[in-house]
Scaffold this motif. Structure first.
Motif, PDB file in Angstrom:
ATOM      1  N   ARG A  27       0.803  -1.234  -0.023  1.00  0.00           N
ATOM      2  CA  ARG A  27       0.105  -0.037   0.002  1.00  0.00           C
ATOM      3  C   ARG A  27       0.728   1.169   0.021  1.00  0.00           C
ATOM      4  O   ARG A  27       0.540   2.346  -0.479  1.00  0.00           O
ATOM      5  CB  ARG A  27      -1.056   0.102   1.359  1.00  0.00           C
ATOM      6  CG  ARG A  27      -2.156  -0.915   1.020  1.00  0.00           C
ATOM      7  CD  ARG A  27      -3.168  -0.708   2.243  1.00  0.00           C
ATOM      8  NE  ARG A  27      -2.483  -1.830   3.180  1.00  0.00           N
ATOM      9  CZ  ARG A  27      -2.673  -1.777   4.573  1.00  0.00           C
ATOM     10  NH1 ARG A  27      -3.379  -0.952   4.922  1.00  0.00           N
ATOM     11  NH2 ARG A  27      -2.136  -3.025   5.335  1.00  0.00           N
ATOM     12  N   ASP A  28       2.058   1.116   0.354  1.00  0.00           N
ATOM     13  CA  ASP A  28       2.924   2.273   0.559  1.00  0.00           C
ATOM     14  C   ASP A  28       3.619   2.700  -0.690  1.00  0.00           C
ATOM     15  O   ASP A  28       3.966   4.037  -1.027  1.00  0.00           O
ATOM     16  CB  ASP A  28       3.951   2.166   1.492  1.00  0.00           C
ATOM     17  CG  ASP A  28       3.662   2.089   2.917  1.00  0.00           C
ATOM     18  OD1 ASP A  28       2.251   2.569   3.219  1.00  0.00           O
ATOM     19  OD2 ASP A  28       4.311   1.452   3.790  1.00  0.00           O
ATOM     20  N   PRO A  66       3.704   3.928  -4.526  1.00  0.00           N
ATOM     21  CA  PRO A  66       3.033   4.821  -5.058  1.00  0.00           C
ATOM     22  C   PRO A  66       2.650   4.180  -6.357  1.00  0.00           C
ATOM     23  O   PRO A  66       3.343   3.815  -6.809  1.00  0.00           O
ATOM     24  CB  PRO A  66       3.459   6.224  -5.162  1.00  0.00           C
ATOM     25  CG  PRO A  66       4.920   5.975  -5.061  1.00  0.00           C
ATOM     26  CD  PRO A  66       4.816   4.641  -3.963  1.00  0.00           C
ATOM     27  N   ALA A  67       1.468   4.343  -6.953  1.00  0.00           N
ATOM     28  CA  ALA A  67       0.905   3.696  -8.207  1.00  0.00           C
ATOM     29  C   ALA A  67       1.449   4.501  -9.304  1.00  0.00           C
ATOM     30  O   ALA A  67       1.661   5.746  -9.230  1.00  0.00           O
ATOM     31  CB  ALA A  67      -0.614   3.750  -8.266  1.00  0.00           C
ATOM     32  N   GLN A  68       2.049   3.896 -10.320  1.00  0.00           N
ATOM     33  CA  GLN A  68       2.653   4.439 -11.374  1.00  0.00           C
ATOM     34  C   GLN A  68       1.569   5.014 -12.366  1.00  0.00           C
ATOM     35  O   GLN A  68       0.590   4.256 -12.701  1.00  0.00           O
ATOM     36  CB  GLN A  68       3.558   3.610 -12.265  1.00  0.00           C
ATOM     37  CG  GLN A  68       4.506   3.150 -11.339  1.00  0.00           C
ATOM     38  CD  GLN A  68       5.874   3.192 -11.884  1.00  0.00           C
ATOM     39  OE1 GLN A  68       6.132   3.519 -13.225  1.00  0.00           O
ATOM     40  NE2 GLN A  68       7.101   3.084 -11.271  1.00  0.00           N
TER      41      GLN A  68
END
Length: 56
Positions: free
Chosen positions: A6-7, A9-11
Motif C-alpha cells: 500500500r505504501d 505509489p501507483a505509477q
C-alpha cells in the motif's frame, strides 16, 4: 494486500493520443518553419567560347 504494497505509489498510466509517425512529422514541420529561408543557390557560370556573334 500487505502494508508494504500500500505504501508504493501507483505509477500513472500514459495513454498516447498521437502516433509516433504523427509526432515525428509534426517535429519536422516545426523545425522547417522555425528556420530562416535558405539563400538562393548561385546560377552556374556559362563559359564563353568562340567569338561574339555579329549583328545581322
Amino acid at each position: 494486500m500487505s502494508a508494504s504494497e500500500r505504501d508504493v505509489p501507483a505509477q500513472p498510466r500514459v495513454v498516447a493520443g498521437v502516433s509516433m509517425g504523427d509526432l515525428l512529422a509534426s517535429c519536422a514541420a516545426a523545425e522547417a518553419v522555425s528556420r530562416p529561408p535558405r539563400e538562393p543557390e548561385p546560377l552556374p557560370e556559362v563559359p564563353v567560347t568562340g567569338q561574339p556573334r555579329k549583328a545581322a
